[in-house]
Motif scaffolding. Structure first.
Motif, short mmCIF file in Angstrom:
data_model
loop_
_atom_site.label_atom_id
_atom_site.label_comp_id
_atom_site.label_asym_id
_atom_site.label_seq_id
_atom_site.Cartn_x
_atom_site.Cartn_y
_atom_site.Cartn_z
N CYS A 1 -24.71 28.76 5.30
CA CYS A 1 -25.36 28.10 6.43
C CYS A 1 -26.86 28.08 6.12
O CYS A 1 -27.48 29.13 5.98
CB CYS A 1 -25.09 28.84 7.74
N ILE A 2 -27.39 26.89 5.96
CA ILE A 2 -28.76 26.72 5.53
C ILE A 2 -29.62 26.28 6.72
O ILE A 2 -29.32 25.29 7.38
CB ILE A 2 -28.83 25.69 4.39
N ALA A 3 -30.67 27.03 6.98
CA ALA A 3 -31.60 26.69 8.05
C ALA A 3 -32.52 25.57 7.59
O ALA A 3 -33.01 25.57 6.45
CB ALA A 3 -32.41 27.91 8.46
N VAL A 4 -32.75 24.60 8.47
CA VAL A 4 -33.62 23.46 8.17
C VAL A 4 -34.49 23.16 9.39
O VAL A 4 -34.09 23.40 10.52
CB VAL A 4 -32.80 22.21 7.77
N ARG A 5 -35.69 22.64 9.13
CA ARG A 5 -36.59 22.31 10.23
C ARG A 5 -36.19 21.00 10.93
O ARG A 5 -36.31 20.88 12.14
CB ARG A 5 -38.03 22.19 9.72
N ASP A 6 -35.72 20.03 10.17
CA ASP A 6 -35.34 18.72 10.70
C ASP A 6 -33.95 18.39 10.16
O ASP A 6 -33.80 18.03 9.00
CB ASP A 6 -36.36 17.68 10.27
N ILE A 7 -32.95 18.53 11.00
CA ILE A 7 -31.57 18.40 10.54
C ILE A 7 -31.23 16.99 10.06
O ILE A 7 -30.48 16.81 9.12
CB ILE A 7 -30.57 18.91 11.61
N GLU A 8 -31.81 15.97 10.68
CA GLU A 8 -31.54 14.60 10.24
C GLU A 8 -32.17 14.32 8.87
O GLU A 8 -31.56 13.67 8.03
CB GLU A 8 -32.02 13.58 11.28
N ALA A 9 -33.36 14.84 8.63
CA ALA A 9 -34.00 14.69 7.32
C ALA A 9 -33.21 15.45 6.25
O ALA A 9 -33.02 14.96 5.13
CB ALA A 9 -35.44 15.17 7.36
N ALA A 10 -32.72 16.64 6.61
CA ALA A 10 -31.91 17.42 5.66
C ALA A 10 -30.62 16.69 5.36
O ALA A 10 -30.20 16.61 4.19
CB ALA A 10 -31.62 18.80 6.24
N PHE A 11 -29.98 16.12 6.39
CA PHE A 11 -28.75 15.35 6.16
C PHE A 11 -29.03 14.17 5.23
O PHE A 11 -28.25 13.89 4.32
CB PHE A 11 -28.14 14.88 7.47
N ALA A 12 -30.13 13.47 5.45
CA ALA A 12 -30.48 12.33 4.58
C ALA A 12 -30.58 12.78 3.13
O ALA A 12 -30.07 12.13 2.22
CB ALA A 12 -31.78 11.69 5.05
N PHE A 13 -31.23 13.92 2.89
CA PHE A 13 -31.36 14.43 1.53
C PHE A 13 -30.00 14.77 0.93
O PHE A 13 -29.65 14.30 -0.16
CB PHE A 13 -32.26 15.68 1.51
N TYR A 14 -29.23 15.59 1.62
CA TYR A 14 -27.95 16.04 1.07
C TYR A 14 -26.95 14.89 0.91
O TYR A 14 -26.12 14.92 0.00
CB TYR A 14 -27.37 17.18 1.91
#
Length: 126
Positions: free
Chosen positions: A17-30
């Motif tokens: 489980c990876i903590a991220v500041r902006d979940i939509e930006a993290a989803f875009a990256f992954y």
């Protein structure tokens, strides 16, 4: 209630489980760089996601004040580390440790996601 010995308990999947500041930006990256698909999200606004690619699974959890550490948060095995390394380079991903042949039988590298989370990538070579 009888207690079952831990040796007899069957464990299922486990996913970082990876903590991220902006979940939509993290989803875009992954999704765009690594090819993961979203298979679950909760709440509105979304605060948690499950991403999957082949047998790999990542859980993203939004934490607006997240600060990355200098330790790897996940290790991904792939069948072609050199190809993924090239993809990461072409996408401008920050490489922490360059692709190298390791004495423990892996071709490996480490990259950081947009939140600074370090992911160790390995391909078994023996």
């Amino acid at each position: 209630m009888s207690e079952k010995p831990v040796e007899e308990i069957v464990f299922g999947r486990i996913a970082p489980c990876i903590a991220v500041r902006d979940i939509e930006a993290a989803f875009a990256f992954y999704s765009q760089v690594l090819g993961f698909k979203k298979i679950f999200e909760n709440r509105s606004p979304v605060g948690f996601m499950v991403l999957k690619k082949d047998a790999a699974e990542l859980h993203l959890s939004q934490k607006r004040d997240h600060q990355a550490t200098v330790v790897n948060v996940a290790h991904m095995f792939v069948d072609d580390a050199a190809a993924l390394y090239a993809k990461c380079q072409s996408a401008g991903v920050r490489i922490i440790k360059s692709l190298a042949e390791k004495d423990y039988g892996q071709r490996a590298f480490v990259f950081a996601d947009p939140d600074g989370n370090r992911i160790d990538v390995g391909e078994r070579t023996r």
